[in-house]
Each structure stands twice: as structure tokens, then as C-alpha cells.
Write a protein that holds these residues in place. Structure first.
Motif, mmCIF file in Angstrom:
data_model
loop_
_atom_site.group_PDB
_atom_site.id
_atom_site.type_symbol
_atom_site.label_atom_id
_atom_site.label_comp_id
_atom_site.label_asym_id
_atom_site.label_seq_id
_atom_site.Cartn_x
_atom_site.Cartn_y
_atom_site.Cartn_z
ATOM 1 N N SER A 1 2.020 27.735 -17.973
ATOM 2 C CA SER A 1 2.903 28.903 -17.903
ATOM 3 C C SER A 1 3.448 29.259 -19.276
ATOM 4 O O SER A 1 3.551 30.445 -19.636
ATOM 5 C CB SER A 1 4.060 28.629 -16.938
ATOM 6 N N TRP A 2 3.780 28.237 -20.054
ATOM 7 C CA TRP A 2 4.298 28.483 -21.407
ATOM 8 C C TRP A 2 3.238 29.129 -22.288
ATOM 9 O O TRP A 2 3.519 30.077 -23.021
ATOM 10 C CB TRP A 2 4.771 27.178 -22.024
ATOM 11 N N ILE A 3 2.002 28.647 -22.209
ATOM 12 C CA ILE A 3 0.920 29.215 -23.007
ATOM 13 C C ILE A 3 0.664 30.664 -22.605
ATOM 14 O O ILE A 3 0.505 31.551 -23.450
ATOM 15 C CB ILE A 3 -0.360 28.364 -22.863
ATOM 16 N N ILE A 4 0.637 30.925 -21.298
ATOM 17 C CA ILE A 4 0.425 32.293 -20.817
ATOM 18 C C ILE A 4 1.543 33.208 -21.290
ATOM 19 O O ILE A 4 1.312 34.349 -21.716
ATOM 20 C CB ILE A 4 0.308 32.303 -19.284
ATOM 21 N N TYR A 5 2.779 32.717 -21.232
ATOM 22 C CA TYR A 5 3.923 33.524 -21.684
ATOM 23 C C TYR A 5 3.821 33.842 -23.165
ATOM 24 O O TYR A 5 4.046 34.987 -23.590
ATOM 25 C CB TYR A 5 5.220 32.785 -21.388
ATOM 26 N N VAL A 6 3.479 32.830 -23.977
ATOM 27 C CA VAL A 6 3.356 33.047 -25.424
ATOM 28 C C VAL A 6 2.235 34.036 -25.722
ATOM 29 O O VAL A 6 2.392 34.954 -26.542
ATOM 30 C CB VAL A 6 3.112 31.710 -26.150
ATOM 31 N N GLN A 7 1.103 33.860 -25.043
ATOM 32 C CA GLN A 7 -0.008 34.768 -25.274
ATOM 33 C C GLN A 7 0.333 36.189 -24.844
ATOM 34 O O GLN A 7 0.009 37.162 -25.531
ATOM 35 C CB GLN A 7 -1.255 34.279 -24.520
ATOM 36 N N PHE B 1 2.131 15.045 -13.222
ATOM 37 C CA PHE B 1 1.107 15.674 -14.062
ATOM 38 C C PHE B 1 0.800 17.100 -13.592
ATOM 39 O O PHE B 1 0.498 17.971 -14.411
ATOM 40 C CB PHE B 1 -0.166 14.820 -14.082
ATOM 41 N N SER B 2 0.884 17.338 -12.291
ATOM 42 C CA SER B 2 0.690 18.709 -11.801
ATOM 43 C C SER B 2 1.792 19.621 -12.331
ATOM 44 O O SER B 2 1.534 20.738 -12.784
ATOM 45 C CB SER B 2 0.681 18.719 -10.264
ATOM 46 N N TRP B 3 3.028 19.124 -12.279
ATOM 47 C CA TRP B 3 4.150 19.907 -12.805
ATOM 48 C C TRP B 3 3.984 20.143 -14.301
ATOM 49 O O TRP B 3 4.258 21.235 -14.799
ATOM 50 C CB TRP B 3 5.452 19.165 -12.532
ATOM 51 N N LEU C 1 0.823 -1.204 0.000
ATOM 52 C CA LEU C 1 0.000 0.000 0.000
ATOM 53 C C LEU C 1 0.862 1.262 0.000
ATOM 54 O O LEU C 1 0.568 2.252 -0.674
ATOM 55 C CB LEU C 1 -0.922 -0.001 1.220
ATOM 56 N N GLN C 2 1.961 1.204 0.743
ATOM 57 C CA GLN C 2 2.857 2.358 0.801
ATOM 58 C C GLN C 2 3.511 2.609 -0.552
ATOM 59 O O GLN C 2 3.638 3.751 -0.997
ATOM 60 C CB GLN C 2 3.912 2.125 1.883
ATOM 61 N N ALA C 3 3.935 1.518 -1.225
ATOM 62 C CA ALA C 3 4.559 1.660 -2.547
ATOM 63 C C ALA C 3 3.554 2.199 -3.556
ATOM 64 O O ALA C 3 3.883 3.063 -4.389
ATOM 65 C CB ALA C 3 5.112 0.313 -3.006
ATOM 66 N N ARG C 4 2.321 1.689 -3.488
ATOM 67 C CA ARG C 4 1.302 2.159 -4.429
ATOM 68 C C ARG C 4 0.963 3.625 -4.159
ATOM 69 O O ARG C 4 0.779 4.416 -5.088
ATOM 70 C CB ARG C 4 0.042 1.301 -4.314
ATOM 71 N N PHE C 5 0.901 4.003 -2.896
ATOM 72 C CA PHE C 5 0.629 5.397 -2.565
ATOM 73 C C PHE C 5 1.747 6.314 -3.078
ATOM 74 O O PHE C 5 1.497 7.394 -3.605
ATOM 75 C CB PHE C 5 0.484 5.540 -1.051
ATOM 76 N N SER C 6 2.994 5.855 -2.953
ATOM 77 C CA SER C 6 4.119 6.653 -3.451
ATOM 78 C C SER C 6 4.047 6.804 -4.966
ATOM 79 O O SER C 6 4.337 7.872 -5.509
ATOM 80 C CB SER C 6 5.438 5.990 -3.045
ATOM 81 N N TYR C 7 3.665 5.727 -5.647
ATOM 82 C CA TYR C 7 3.547 5.783 -7.108
ATOM 83 C C TYR C 7 2.453 6.768 -7.534
ATOM 84 O O TYR C 7 2.659 7.593 -8.430
ATOM 85 C CB TYR C 7 3.242 4.386 -7.647
ATOM 86 N N VAL C 8 1.302 6.705 -6.872
ATOM 87 C CA VAL C 8 0.197 7.615 -7.187
ATOM 88 C C VAL C 8 0.598 9.053 -6.910
ATOM 89 O O VAL C 8 0.309 9.975 -7.686
ATOM 90 C CB VAL C 8 -1.065 7.227 -6.389
ATOM 91 N N ARG C 9 1.321 9.250 -5.797
ATOM 92 C CA ARG C 9 1.742 10.602 -5.458
ATOM 93 C C ARG C 9 2.738 11.141 -6.476
ATOM 94 O O ARG C 9 2.651 12.304 -6.895
ATOM 95 C CB ARG C 9 2.369 10.617 -4.062
ATOM 96 N N MET C 10 3.687 10.323 -6.902
ATOM 97 C CA MET C 10 4.652 10.751 -7.917
ATOM 98 C C MET C 10 3.953 11.042 -9.248
ATOM 99 O O MET C 10 4.283 12.014 -9.949
ATOM 100 C CB MET C 10 5.721 9.683 -8.110
ATOM 101 N N LYS C 11 2.995 10.206 -9.596
ATOM 102 C CA LYS C 11 2.243 10.416 -10.831
ATOM 103 C C LYS C 11 1.457 11.718 -10.764
ATOM 104 O O LYS C 11 1.442 12.517 -11.721
ATOM 105 C CB LYS C 11 1.298 9.245 -11.069
ATOM 106 N N TYR C 12 0.847 11.983 -9.607
ATOM 107 C CA TYR C 12 0.093 13.224 -9.418
ATOM 108 C C TYR C 12 1.014 14.439 -9.494
ATOM 109 O O TYR C 12 0.702 15.440 -10.153
ATOM 110 C CB TYR C 12 -0.630 13.175 -8.074
ATOM 111 N N LEU C 13 2.173 14.338 -8.834
ATOM 112 C CA LEU C 13 3.115 15.452 -8.864
ATOM 113 C C LEU C 13 3.643 15.710 -10.266
ATOM 114 O O LEU C 13 3.825 16.868 -10.684
ATOM 115 C CB LEU C 13 4.277 15.169 -7.904
#
Length: 347
Positions: free
Chosen positions: A40-46, A31-33, A17-29
Motif C-alpha cells: 500500500s505504501w509503494i502504491i501510494y508513493v507511486q 507477514f500478510s499484514w 499441535l494447537q500451540a504450533r498452529f497458533s504460532y504459524v497462524r500468527m506468523k502468517y498474519l
């Protein structure tokens, strides 16, 4: 007994469960990044595009500096530079040297157009009105009489429109428009403004076709900045949405939306008839023929009665003027419909 056969099972389950939680958290981080980076790139270009294309403050500063020093004058100058009852709204510019804004003038909606700099080439896809004056508002000079100014305007019309028999009528019409304060006299500042505006085909067309219902009315000017009637609907087909929303709408659903917001067939027919009438007015006008070098639908609009209104007439040029330009050996036709200078020519 069964529990003793797997003594480490209770330990492995929390680890899983801990490994799966770490994987989900890394995946979330991750995609958030990614979302933050792409956003930010789109805003800068616009933002970069907006700051490059939309220079309303610079346009206003140039015009008002000339007005306050007495170089130019016009009916829109006081509202723009003194009382500030003429102001710029949404930016519609697609070229840095052609500033276009939705504006408000004394609570009346309009479109403000301002020329920023000299265009160095003719391109049928972008710009058809090269600025021939290196120094803005240098003509007519101080001491020029009204008769001399009329001769200047007549010579300009003859070069642009050809040797028409009624050019004198058009000259008188221009003098009437140039008299912004309607005092019966054209001041030097008003003459400089009118001369700069006459280099622009759209302004000339608005004056020639001022009584036609399909041509936006000229509301006023100041230098080579002019305000024209606003067109209520600038899209002939479908609905315009912000670009951010466009990214998330499937193409099939977008087509359905366009069809839903398209005018009915009787109203389409009225718009089409208006277009035919405008072409007739332009091609068989009272002061010679004009050619439409861009028939894109983005140049057309309509009002609440579904009468056609021209949104942009900068790419409608006098036939005589275009023929003489094409004959000039210093201009070279390129693939794709553009003209470029091959060697320098004194202005």
C-alpha cells in the motif's frame, strides 16, 4: 504398563499441535499484514509521484483554452482541441514543468512535450531552459507586422547564437515552420506559438537540424506544446522492465539479461558513429556551436535500423548563450554544476 507410566502424554500432544498452529497462524498474519502495508505504501508513493509529475489534462486545458479564445494557433491545435485525434498516452515526465507523453496523432506515434510553468533556476542536472516570459503568449502583440516579427526573431537569435552571418536564413526558415496551415502567411496566433517555442533550445535545434537523420522530426505544434517523432528504442543497453519486476530479480541475473538484450558489436559501432556525426552537426553547425551539458545515455536512442536518434535535446544549449549567462554576476555557480539566482532581476 508403559502406557500407564505416561498417562498425560495423549493430552500434551494436541496442546503442542494447537500451540504450533497458533504460532504459524500468527506468523502468517504478521507477514500478510506486512506485505499489505508495504504494498500500500509503494502504491501510494507511486500514485503521488505520478499525479505530481503527470499533468497532461492541465496541459491540454491550458493550451486548448488559449486556442479557443484565438490567442494561439498551430497545425496540432485542431487535432488536440477539436477533433481530438491527438491524445496523450504513457507519461514520461520527470519534472512537473516539463510534461512528456507518448502520443498518437492521426494513427502516427509521436512524443508530446508541453511546458507547464516557469523554471526559477538553471540546474545542469535538471533544467537548462528558464522561461523568461512571465505571461505566456504575450508576444508579439496585436498590430505587429511580419517585418517587425522578423526583427524580433533576428534579435533573439543574435542573443542566443551570436552574430552569425546567416541568421536571416534561419529567420526565414522559422517563418516557414510557423506557417502551420501553409497558406503563405503567418497569423498572430501562429506567431505567438512560434515565439514561445523559440525560447526552447530543443525546438530551435529541431528546426536547425531538420534535415539531419539523427534529429527527431517536428510533427507539429500548438502554443508551446509540440509533437516530435517517436524513437523506437530509448535504451542503448539492456532491457527496460517494470519496477515491480526489478525488485525480485537478482543483480547477477539482471546483468546477464542486459547483456543478452544488448545490440551486437557491429550495431553498437553504427550507433556510436551516429553519435559522432550528431556531435559534429551540433558543434560545427551552420548557425553556431551548441554544447551538450548532459551526455547521459538516457538522452539517446535508435531506430529499427540502428541509426542514432536523440530522445531529449533540452540540455543542448548554444555556446554563445551559455557564455553570456555564466558572465552574468546575478548568477552564481554551485558545487555539482548548477546555477542559481542571487538577486532578483526584472524580465
Amino acid at each position: 504398563m508403559a502406557r500407564s507410566l505416561c498417562p498425560g502424554a495423549w493430552l500434551r500432544k494436541p496442546y503442542y499441535l494447537q500451540a504450533r498452529f497458533s504460532y504459524v497462524r500468527m506468523k502468517y498474519l504478521f507477514f500478510s499484514w506486512l506485505v499489505v502495508f508495504v504494498g500500500s505504501w509503494i502504491i501510494y508513493v507511486q500514485y503521488s509521484t505520478y499525479t505530481e509529475l503527470c499533468r497532461g489534462k492541465d496541459c491540454k486545458k491550458i493550451i486548448c483554452d488559449k486556442y479557443k479564445t484565438g490567442v494561439i494557433d498551430g497545425p496540432a491545435c485542431n487535432s488536440l482541441c477539436v477533433t481530438e485525434t491527438l491524445y496523450f498516452g504513457k507519461c514520461l515526465s520527470t519534472k512537473p514543468n516539463n510534461q512528456i507523453y507518448l502520443g498518437i496523432w492521426d494513427n502516427l506515434p509521436g512524443v508530446v512535450k508541453c511546458q507547464m510553468e516557469q523554471a526559477l533556476h538553471l540546474d545542469f542536472g535538471t533544467e537548462l531552459e528558464p522561461r523568461k516570459e512571465i505571461v505566456l503568449f504575450d508576444k508579439p502583440t496585436r498590430g505587429t507586422t511580419v517585418q517587425k516579427f522578423k526583427e524580433m526573431v533576428y534579435s533573439l537569435f543574435k542573443a542566443k547564437l551570436g552574430d552569425q552571418g546567416n541568421l536571416s536564413e534561419l529567420v526565414n526558415l522559422i517563418l516557414t515552420v510557423a506557417d502551420g496551415d501553409k497558406d503563405g502567411q503567418v497569423s498572430l496566433g501562429e506567431a505567438k506559438s512560434a515565439w514561445a517555442l523559440l525560447q526552447l533550445n530543443e525546438f530551435l535545434l529541431m528546426v536547425i537540424l531538420q534535415d539531419k537523420e539523427h534529429t527527431p522530426k517536428l510533427m507539429g505544434f500548438c502554443g508551446d506544446l509540440y509533437v516530435m517523432e517517436s524513437v523506437e528504442y530509448t535504451s542503448l543497453y539492456g532491457i527496460s522492465l517494470p519496477w515491480v519486476i526489478e525488485l525480485f530479480i537478482p543483480s547477477g541475473f539482471r546483468r546477464s539479461m542486459d547483456q543478452l538484450f544488448t545490440p551486437s558489436w557491429p550495431r553498437k559501432a553504427k550507433i556510436a558513429i551516429g553519435l559522432l556525426e550528431f556531435v559534429e552537426d551540433v558543434f560545427h553547425g551552420p548557425y553556431g556551436n551548441f554544447l551538450m551539458c548532459d551526455t547521459s545515455a538516457k538522452n539517446l536512442g535508435y531506430n529499427d535500423k540502428y541509426d542514432l536518434k536523440m530522445v531529449d535535446m533540452r540540455k543542448i544549449v548554444p555556446e554563445t548563450n551559455l557564455k553570456e549567462l555564466i558572465k552574468d554576476p546575478l548568477w552564481e555557480a554551485k558545487a555539482g554544476g548548477s546555477l542559481e539566482v542571487r538577486s532578483s532581476r526584472p524580465t
